[in-house]
Design a protein around this motif. Structure first.
Motif, mmCIF file in Angstrom:
data_model
loop_
_atom_site.group_PDB
_atom_site.id
_atom_site.type_symbol
_atom_site.label_atom_id
_atom_site.label_comp_id
_atom_site.label_asym_id
_atom_site.label_seq_id
_atom_site.Cartn_x
_atom_site.Cartn_y
_atom_site.Cartn_z
ATOM 1 N N VAL A 1 0.795 -1.231 0.000
ATOM 2 C CA VAL A 1 0.000 0.000 0.000
ATOM 3 C C VAL A 1 0.827 1.280 0.000
ATOM 4 O O VAL A 1 0.372 2.310 -0.502
ATOM 5 N N LEU A 2 2.051 1.254 0.538
ATOM 6 C CA LEU A 2 2.879 2.466 0.593
ATOM 7 C C LEU A 2 4.010 2.391 -0.422
ATOM 8 O O LEU A 2 4.555 1.323 -0.698
ATOM 9 N N GLY A 3 4.381 3.545 -0.965
ATOM 10 C CA GLY A 3 5.521 3.616 -1.867
ATOM 11 C C GLY A 3 6.015 5.029 -1.996
ATOM 12 O O GLY A 3 5.295 5.993 -1.702
ATOM 13 N N LEU A 4 7.264 5.182 -2.413
ATOM 14 C CA LEU A 4 7.822 6.517 -2.657
ATOM 15 C C LEU A 4 8.704 6.486 -3.884
ATOM 16 O O LEU A 4 9.242 5.445 -4.273
ATOM 17 N N ALA A 5 8.848 7.651 -4.513
ATOM 18 C CA ALA A 5 9.649 7.784 -5.730
ATOM 19 C C ALA A 5 11.025 8.338 -5.403
ATOM 20 O O ALA A 5 11.170 9.223 -4.558
ATOM 21 N N LEU A 6 12.039 7.818 -6.097
ATOM 22 C CA LEU A 6 13.413 8.279 -5.945
ATOM 23 C C LEU A 6 13.776 9.230 -7.084
ATOM 24 O O LEU A 6 13.199 9.166 -8.166
ATOM 25 N N GLY A 7 14.755 10.083 -6.829
ATOM 26 C CA GLY A 7 15.120 11.076 -7.827
ATOM 27 C C GLY A 7 16.460 10.860 -8.500
ATOM 28 O O GLY A 7 16.727 11.435 -9.556
ATOM 29 N N THR A 8 17.328 10.016 -7.925
ATOM 30 C CA THR A 8 18.695 9.892 -8.444
ATOM 31 C C THR A 8 18.946 8.610 -9.216
ATOM 32 O O THR A 8 20.030 8.439 -9.774
ATOM 33 N N VAL A 9 17.986 7.720 -9.249
ATOM 34 C CA VAL A 9 18.145 6.477 -10.009
ATOM 35 C C VAL A 9 16.844 6.197 -10.744
ATOM 36 O O VAL A 9 15.755 6.366 -10.204
ATOM 37 N N GLY A 10 16.984 5.779 -11.999
ATOM 38 C CA GLY A 10 15.802 5.487 -12.810
ATOM 39 C C GLY A 10 16.197 5.111 -14.223
ATOM 40 O O GLY A 10 17.361 5.208 -14.615
ATOM 41 N N ASP A 11 15.220 4.652 -14.991
ATOM 42 C CA ASP A 11 15.415 4.319 -16.396
ATOM 43 C C ASP A 11 15.211 5.558 -17.261
ATOM 44 O O ASP A 11 14.765 6.604 -16.786
ATOM 45 N N GLU A 12 15.520 5.405 -18.536
ATOM 46 C CA GLU A 12 15.174 6.424 -19.533
ATOM 47 C C GLU A 12 14.385 5.748 -20.646
ATOM 48 O O GLU A 12 14.585 4.569 -20.935
ATOM 49 N N MET A 13 13.487 6.511 -21.229
ATOM 50 C CA MET A 13 12.615 5.978 -22.260
ATOM 51 C C MET A 13 12.430 7.022 -23.350
ATOM 52 O O MET A 13 12.265 8.207 -23.046
ATOM 53 N N VAL A 14 12.472 6.586 -24.592
ATOM 54 C CA VAL A 14 12.097 7.433 -25.724
ATOM 55 C C VAL A 14 10.832 6.841 -26.326
ATOM 56 O O VAL A 14 10.778 5.652 -26.639
ATOM 57 N N ILE A 15 9.812 7.674 -26.464
ATOM 58 C CA ILE A 15 8.533 7.238 -27.015
ATOM 59 C C ILE A 15 8.190 8.139 -28.191
ATOM 60 O O ILE A 15 8.282 9.377 -28.075
ATOM 61 N N ARG A 16 7.838 7.553 -29.309
ATOM 62 C CA ARG A 16 7.493 8.359 -30.483
ATOM 63 C C ARG A 16 6.217 7.819 -31.131
ATOM 64 O O ARG A 16 5.929 6.618 -31.081
ATOM 65 N N LYS A 17 5.483 8.720 -31.742
ATOM 66 C CA LYS A 17 4.275 8.337 -32.458
ATOM 67 C C LYS A 17 4.631 7.560 -33.721
ATOM 68 O O LYS A 17 5.666 7.811 -34.348
ATOM 69 N N MET A 18 3.773 6.613 -34.090
ATOM 70 C CA MET A 18 3.931 5.928 -35.370
ATOM 71 C C MET A 18 2.549 5.725 -35.998
ATOM 72 O O MET A 18 1.525 5.722 -35.298
ATOM 73 N N ALA A 19 2.540 5.592 -37.311
ATOM 74 C CA ALA A 19 1.266 5.525 -38.027
ATOM 75 C C ALA A 19 0.552 4.198 -37.816
ATOM 76 O O ALA A 19 -0.674 4.141 -37.724
ATOM 77 N N GLN A 20 1.310 3.114 -37.723
ATOM 78 C CA GLN A 20 0.678 1.800 -37.561
ATOM 79 C C GLN A 20 0.163 1.632 -36.133
ATOM 80 O O GLN A 20 0.684 2.219 -35.200
ATOM 81 N N PRO A 21 -0.866 0.819 -35.960
ATOM 82 C CA PRO A 21 -1.476 0.665 -34.642
ATOM 83 C C PRO A 21 -0.613 -0.166 -33.689
ATOM 84 O O PRO A 21 0.275 -0.905 -34.111
ATOM 85 N N GLY A 22 -0.894 -0.016 -32.392
ATOM 86 C CA GLY A 22 -0.253 -0.851 -31.392
ATOM 87 C C GLY A 22 0.979 -0.231 -30.758
ATOM 88 O O GLY A 22 1.272 0.957 -30.918
ATOM 89 N N ILE A 23 1.709 -1.061 -30.023
ATOM 90 C CA ILE A 23 2.935 -0.656 -29.350
ATOM 91 C C ILE A 23 4.081 -1.491 -29.913
ATOM 92 O O ILE A 23 3.987 -2.734 -29.976
ATOM 93 N N LYS A 24 5.146 -0.829 -30.300
ATOM 94 C CA LYS A 24 6.338 -1.518 -30.795
ATOM 95 C C LYS A 24 7.505 -1.210 -29.870
ATOM 96 O O LYS A 24 7.860 -0.044 -29.686
#
Length: 309
Positions: A23-46
């Motif tokens: 039930v409890l959680g907290l977010a950290l600021g100095t460690v994490g992933d990176e993600m690049v997300i871009r729109k595409m014409a075809q449907p779904g998630i690639k």
């Protein structure tokens, strides 16, 4: 937002915070992933690339893909998105690796679409990714990642999340021993029932911890960071746990416990200097038993995700 692409920081998270299992959680600021997300014409998630870890690229086997598809289905969105993931949070580390990917996908997509979804809805979509990862649709990691700060999941079904502003001087220290404990495996060893006496003790600590956070009462926070139900079972999977915990307390930590399902161990401290001293003490124990590890010190991340470009 009219951009076709976004790069984001996806925060690591500490779940449970001792007495707040699931039930409890907290977010950290100095460690994490990176993600690049871009729109595409075809449907779904690639999922077009994953660097840093060997994880499934298939949409239906990837937590980011599953969460993203749940969001697109709810929105009836006919086009799709391509996702590149740079994993800096190791899977099975206990600091929300799957949550960073699942929540990151839906948070980034939401930004590119002009934020049509609320934080509440994003948590629900991200929980579908968590269900793939661990077998249960829990929100204790994805909620703080999306809302920022500290979150209390009052209910998962229906979802009800309460955001808590962290005390200004509260810092987290995390050490991650280089062993892997899968969340699904760590859940299997837990008891399915507890005694009334244990429940009362845990509820008292949970209520007092939340009160201490709201009141910025560090002494109350310290007294409340106790887990008499989950920690005694899961700690046997973590080498040196008791010595690490006692070392953290001796160095000035308010409290110390298992981060999520482990093997990462967290400590909370008042002030950055104390948190750094706690990190040295915790690392020192792991050095003595010759167990490679990572150590992080972080403020509580009140923003959650952030846009890098």
């Amino acid at each position: 937002m009219s951009k076709d692409q976004i790069k984001i920081f996806c925060p690591a998270t500490i779940a449970n915070i001792s007495c707040g299992f699931d039930v409890l959680g907290l977010a950290l600021g100095t460690v994490g992933d990176e993600m690049v997300i871009r729109k595409m014409a075809q449907p779904g998630i690639k999922i077009s690339s994953i660097t840093g870890q060997d994880l499934p690229m298939e949409t239906e086997r990837n937590v980011a893909g599953v969460a993203g598809m749940a969001m697109l289905a709810a929105l009836k969105y006919t086009n799709g998105f391509e996702i590149e993931i740079t994993k800096k949070i190791k899977p099975g580390s206990g600091i929300g690796s799957s949550a960073a990917s699942a929540a990151g996908a839906v948070w980034g997509i939401n930004q590119l679409l002009g934020t049509p979804c609320s934080e509440h809805q994003l948590v629900e979509f991200a929980m579908e990714g968590e269900k793939l990862a661990s077998g249960s649709a829990h929100a204790d990691n994805v909620a703080p990642a999306i809302y920022g700060g500290i979150t209390l999941v009052r209910s998962s079904n229906p979802l009800d999340v309460v955001r808590i502003n962290p005390p200004s001087q509260l810092y987290a220290t995390v050490v991650h021993p280089h062993i892997e404990i899968k969340t699904s495996d760590s859940r299997k060893i837990l008891k399915t029932t507890i005694s009334l006496a244990d429940g009362i003790r845990q509820w008292g600590n949970l209520g007092a911890l939340v009160a201490g956070l709201f009141q910025e009462d560090y002494a109350l926070i310290s007294r409340s960071l106790e887990d008499h139900i989950i920690e005694p079972i899961r700690s046997i999977l973590i080498p040196g746990f008791e010595d690490i915990k006692s070392g953290a307390i001796a160095a000035g930590a308010l409290g110390c416990g298992i981060s999520g399902s482990g093997p990462s161990i967290f400590a909370l401290s008042k002030g950055k200097d104390t948190a750094n001293n706690v990190a040295k003490a915790m690392s020192g124990v792991l050095d003595k038993i010759e167990l490679n590890h990572d150590a992080y010190v972080s403020e509580i991340n009140t923003k959650g995700f952030r846009i890098l470009s």
